[in-house]
Design a protein around this motif. Structure first.
Motif, PDB file in Angstrom:
ATOM      1  N   VAL A  51       4.902   0.506 -17.574  1.00 11.93           N
ATOM      2  CA  VAL A  51       6.424   0.440 -18.120  1.00 11.93           C
ATOM      3  C   VAL A  51       6.652  -0.577 -18.498  1.00 11.93           C
ATOM      4  CG1 VAL A  51       8.658   0.846 -16.928  1.00 11.93           C
ATOM      5  CG2 VAL A  51       6.832   2.413 -16.098  1.00 11.93           C
ATOM      6  N   THR A  52       6.271  -1.711 -18.193  1.00  7.91           N
ATOM      7  CA  THR A  52       6.920  -3.056 -18.852  1.00  7.91           C
ATOM      8  C   THR A  52       6.427  -3.226 -20.370  1.00  7.91           C
ATOM      9  OG1 THR A  52       6.537  -3.995 -16.599  1.00  7.91           O
ATOM     10  CG2 THR A  52       6.429  -5.570 -18.618  1.00  7.91           C
ATOM     11  N   LEU A  53       5.116  -2.529 -20.486  1.00  5.12           N
ATOM     12  CA  LEU A  53       4.800  -2.477 -21.932  1.00  5.12           C
ATOM     13  C   LEU A  53       5.626  -1.669 -22.770  1.00  5.12           C
ATOM     14  CD1 LEU A  53       2.462  -3.643 -24.092  1.00  5.12           C
ATOM     15  CD2 LEU A  53       1.210  -1.714 -23.251  1.00  5.12           C
ATOM     16  N   VAL A  54       5.752  -0.554 -22.286  1.00  9.72           N
ATOM     17  CA  VAL A  54       6.640   0.347 -23.047  1.00  9.72           C
ATOM     18  C   VAL A  54       7.827  -0.270 -23.280  1.00  9.72           C
ATOM     19  CG1 VAL A  54       7.863   2.560 -22.990  1.00  9.72           C
ATOM     20  CG2 VAL A  54       5.569   2.365 -22.343  1.00  9.72           C
ATOM     21  N   CYS A  58       9.759  -1.014 -26.799  1.00 13.67           N
ATOM     22  CA  CYS A  58      11.122  -0.632 -27.080  1.00 13.67           C
ATOM     23  C   CYS A  58      12.221  -1.468 -27.451  1.00 13.67           C
ATOM     24  CB  CYS A  58      11.776   0.463 -25.952  1.00 13.67           C
ATOM     25  SG  CYS A  58      10.876   2.006 -25.892  1.00 13.67           S
ATOM     26  N   GLY A  59      12.193  -2.918 -26.719  1.00  9.53           N
ATOM     27  CA  GLY A  59      13.036  -3.788 -26.894  1.00  9.53           C
ATOM     28  C   GLY A  59      12.767  -4.561 -28.180  1.00  9.53           C
TER      29      GLY A  59
END
Length: 354
Positions: A51-54, A58-59
């Protein structure tokens, strides 16, 4: 009888103790729960890392897209607002609309919030509908439909000139009050609604009094072909809460009730047809009465004009003089002292000789 000898291993084996068995079971449960907890932690870390990677991806995409949009569109001089086209069907001035919209040439066309511009222009009392269109690369079109006034409205019972009166407002068919900076000549011929003192009047407000609403409805219904030609309303007095006193261009005064205007207009139309057929002119009519309607007639304009140009000759009454001789014994009238004596007539014929 045969005897079976037990082996030493079976003989040396201890009988399981229930307490020991419970402890062993607890150890097995603890080992399994610890492994399950470790597995859950491992899975949670894996999910969190994904999730952090995604989120980071996205950011990064968002920041990159925003920066690209800022450089390509919002800070690009090619997309500066160069032209503001205004189309209106009324008297609103360009400066008045742009000031209300808070719109200036030179700003970036993408930074203009079209919905906000539309709402700001819509707040003007004269505006009925507005459309704002963005045209690339540097033009915004504003199309305005203004309210069409149908009458003047004032709280005064008498007013000489609504053009110069501060107490007079223009009103449209929906009851919205307006104050125009530029007055057109056709506004001078609009009907005048007098005596609306039941509420405060201000530009942009919608009138709520039943009398004013009924007057607007009467103006709408009287636009039918026959009524518009034969009964052109000039004034409507709404100062009394139970009736409308209407005056037309011929100074005919008709009293209407506040309810069932359709039926009352049909009765008025019948009276007007009767006047046309009988060559009479209607003066007053009270439609509040259901039966035996009071009505008065006046002289037609032709009769008034003829009476003005050729006034009737007043007949003189002369004293009659008797033609028969006076009776005996009656004294002859004395001659006037200043009367001139009448000379005696003599014959001009010669007398015959004997």
């Amino acid at each position: 009888m045969n005897f079976v000898r037990k082996s030493s291993s079976s003989r040396n084996q201890r009988t399981p103790n229930p307490r020991r068995r419970r402890q062993q079971h607890l150890l097995d449960v603890k080992v399994r729960s610890r492994r399950a907890t470790q597995n859950r932690i491992r899975n949670a870390l894996a999910v969190f890392s994904r999730v952090t990677l995604v989120a980071l991806v996205c950011g990064a995409v968002y920041v990159g897209a925003r920066e690209a949009a800022r450089r390509l569109f919002f800070e690009n001089p090619d997309y500066q607002l160069k032209t503001i086209e205004l189309q209106t069907d009324g008297t609103l001035q360009r400066e008045q609309v742009l000031k209300a919209a808070d719109l200036l040439e030179g700003e970036n066309i993408f930074s203009v919030n079209l919905a906000r511009v539309r709402d700001r222009i819509q707040e003007l009392p004269q505006i009925d509908d507005v459309e704002v269109i963005r045209k690339m690369p540097g033009e915004i079109d504003i199309r305005v439909v203004e309210r069409k006034p149908v009458a003047w409205l004032t709280s005064d019972k008498e007013i000489s000139d609504p053009f110069v009166s501060e107490a007079a407002f223009l009103i449209d068919a929906r009851g919205v009050l307006m104050k125009q900076k530029k007055l057109l000549p056709e506004y001078l011929g609009l009907p005048l609604i007098l005596g609306c003192s039941s509420e405060s009047l201000e530009a942009g407000k919608v009138v709520e009094s039943p009398e004013a609403k009924t007057a607007l409805e009467l103006l709408r219904l009287s636009t039918r072909s026959f009524m518009q030609m034969r009964f052109q309303i000039r004034e409507i007095d709404v100062s009394e809460s139970y009736r409308l006193v209407v005056t037309d261009k011929n100074r005919t005064r008709v009293t209407f009730g506040l309810n069932d205007l359709e039926t009352q207009l049909q009765k008025l139309e019948q009276f007007l047809v009767y006047c046309d057929n009988s060559k009479q002119e209607l003066e007053t009519l009270n439609l509040l009465v259901q039966r035996n309607i009071p009505v008065t007639f006046t002289d037609t304009p032709t009769e008034v004009i003829n009476a003005t140009i050729e006034p009737p000759v007043e007949q003189r009454i002369l004293k009659a003089i008797p033609v028969h001789s006076p009776t005996k014994g009656a004294s002859a009238p004395k001659a006037r002292a200043d009367a001139t004596p009448i000379a005696k007539a003599t014959s001009t014929r010669r007398q015959k000789k004997d």
